[in-house]
Design an enzyme around this catalytic site. Structure first.
Site, PDB file in Angstrom:
ATOM      1  N   ARG A 107       3.363   3.908   4.480  1.00 13.96           N
ATOM      2  CA  ARG A 107       2.479   4.390   6.680  1.00 13.96           C
ATOM      3  C   ARG A 107       3.437   4.137   7.379  1.00 13.96           C
ATOM      4  O   ARG A 107       4.090   2.667   7.279  1.00 13.96           O
ATOM      5  CB  ARG A 107       1.615   4.023   6.889  1.00 13.96           C
ATOM      6  CG  ARG A 107      -0.141   5.015   6.430  1.00 13.96           C
ATOM      7  CD  ARG A 107      -1.421   4.568   6.594  1.00 13.96           C
ATOM      8  NE  ARG A 107      -1.981   3.844   7.668  1.00 13.96           N
ATOM      9  CZ  ARG A 107      -2.115   3.298   7.813  1.00 13.96           C
ATOM     10  NH1 ARG A 107      -3.701   3.292   7.071  1.00 13.96           N
ATOM     11  NH2 ARG A 107      -2.676   2.309   9.379  1.00 13.96           N
TER      12      ARG A 107
ATOM     13  N   ARG B 258       0.551  -0.841  -0.224  1.00 12.97           N
ATOM     14  CA  ARG B 258      -0.351   0.289   0.007  1.00 12.97           C
ATOM     15  C   ARG B 258       1.074   1.263   0.037  1.00 12.97           C
ATOM     16  O   ARG B 258       2.147   1.646   0.586  1.00 12.97           O
ATOM     17  CB  ARG B 258      -1.455   0.410   1.457  1.00 12.97           C
ATOM     18  CG  ARG B 258      -1.501   1.915   1.196  1.00 12.97           C
ATOM     19  CD  ARG B 258      -2.401   1.541   1.668  1.00 12.97           C
ATOM     20  NE  ARG B 258      -2.269   1.145   3.886  1.00 12.97           N
ATOM     21  CZ  ARG B 258      -3.192   0.706   5.004  1.00 12.97           C
ATOM     22  NH1 ARG B 258      -4.041   0.450   4.409  1.00 12.97           N
ATOM     23  NH2 ARG B 258      -1.964   0.263   6.366  1.00 12.97           N
TER      24      ARG B 258
END
Ligand code: AP5
Ligand code: MG
Length: 211
Positions: free
Chosen positions: A155, A125
């Site tokens: 992240r 991601r």
């Protein structure tokens, strides 16, 4: 229409929220995004939050509830709650808050995903700093958003070890929220292990019945 979107890390809550927002004109409130925005602001509170969420732990209920309430208070349109509630205390606070604002939950949609899929999904991601698009990259070295050319970032809580911890937290703290909603008659499960478009179709079918 006020929708609570539940699901483990990587289940596709953010991906489906973007589609719901676009199709139904709802306000998307991702508490994860709210916390990451506070961190990005460089505030003292943001620094404290970073220490918690980068490890994959939950921020305290009182803080999360008051941050959410400030947003709901200023929102007129229907809302997608993405990543909230995450504890039974938050679920109770949400009911009480919505009642005060003369709103109610239309339905609670749980996006299901086998845990074996989670690490693979989140490790690829990336999110765009500019247009905020959530992407699944083929090449882990990809740094530019194919849509707008903005910078892509990973992240800090998406490393395999932290994802494993987030799954443990999900089991202990968040799965009891499912039981809180199951008897309300508003709880529905949707299979998240399909293409994003098929998941969205299933969610739309659910909403067609409850609207
Ligand atoms: P948060 O940001 O909410 O993270 P999360 O719940 O762990 O969920 P994710 O955002 O990781 O996954 P997602 O379901 O949105 O999946 P996505 O669509 O991105 O919270 C982060 C942290 O903030 C928490 O750990 C906690 O510390 C804190 N926090 C947040 N809310 C809180 C609260 N209420 N109380 C206390 N603390 C709180 O998809 C993932 C990937 O899969 C993407 O690459 C995507 O492209 C891909 N994908 C999506 N759908 C599909 C599909 N159908 N098929 C294949 N790939 C897909
Ligand atoms: Mg998300």
């Amino acid at each position: 229409m006020n929708i609570v979107l539940m699901g483990c890390p990587g289940a596709g809550k953010g991906t489906q929220s973007a589609k719901l927002q676009e199709t139904f004109g709802l306000k998307h409130i991702s508490t994860g995004d709210v916390l990451r925005a506070e961190i990005a602001s460089g505030s003292e509170l943001g620094q404290q939050i970073a220490q918690i969420i980068d490890k994959g732990n939950l921020v305290p209920d009182g803080l999360m509830i008051s941050m959410l309430e400030k947003i709901v208070r200023h929102t007129d349109q229907g809302i997608i709650f993405d990543g909230f509630p995450r504890t039974v205390a938050q679920a109770q606070a949400l009911d009480e808050m919505l009642q005060r604002f003369e709103r109610s939950i239309t339905c609670v949609i749980m996006i299901t995903l086998p845990e074996s899929e989670v690490v693979g999904r989140v490790s690829l991601r990336r999110q765009c700093r500019q247009c905020e698009e959530i992407l699944h990259v083929e090449d882990p070295g990809e740094t530019r958003c194919p849509k707008c050319g903005g910078e892509l970032y990973t992240r800090p809580d998406d490393t395999p070890a932290r994802v494993k911890h987030r799954l443990e937290v999900y089991h202990c703290e968040t799965l009891p929220v499912k039981n809180y909603y199951v008897n309300s008659g508003k709880y529905v499960e949707v299979n998240g292990n399909q293409t994003p478009d098929q998941v969205f179709k299933d969610i739309c079918n659910v909403l067609e019945k409850v609207k």
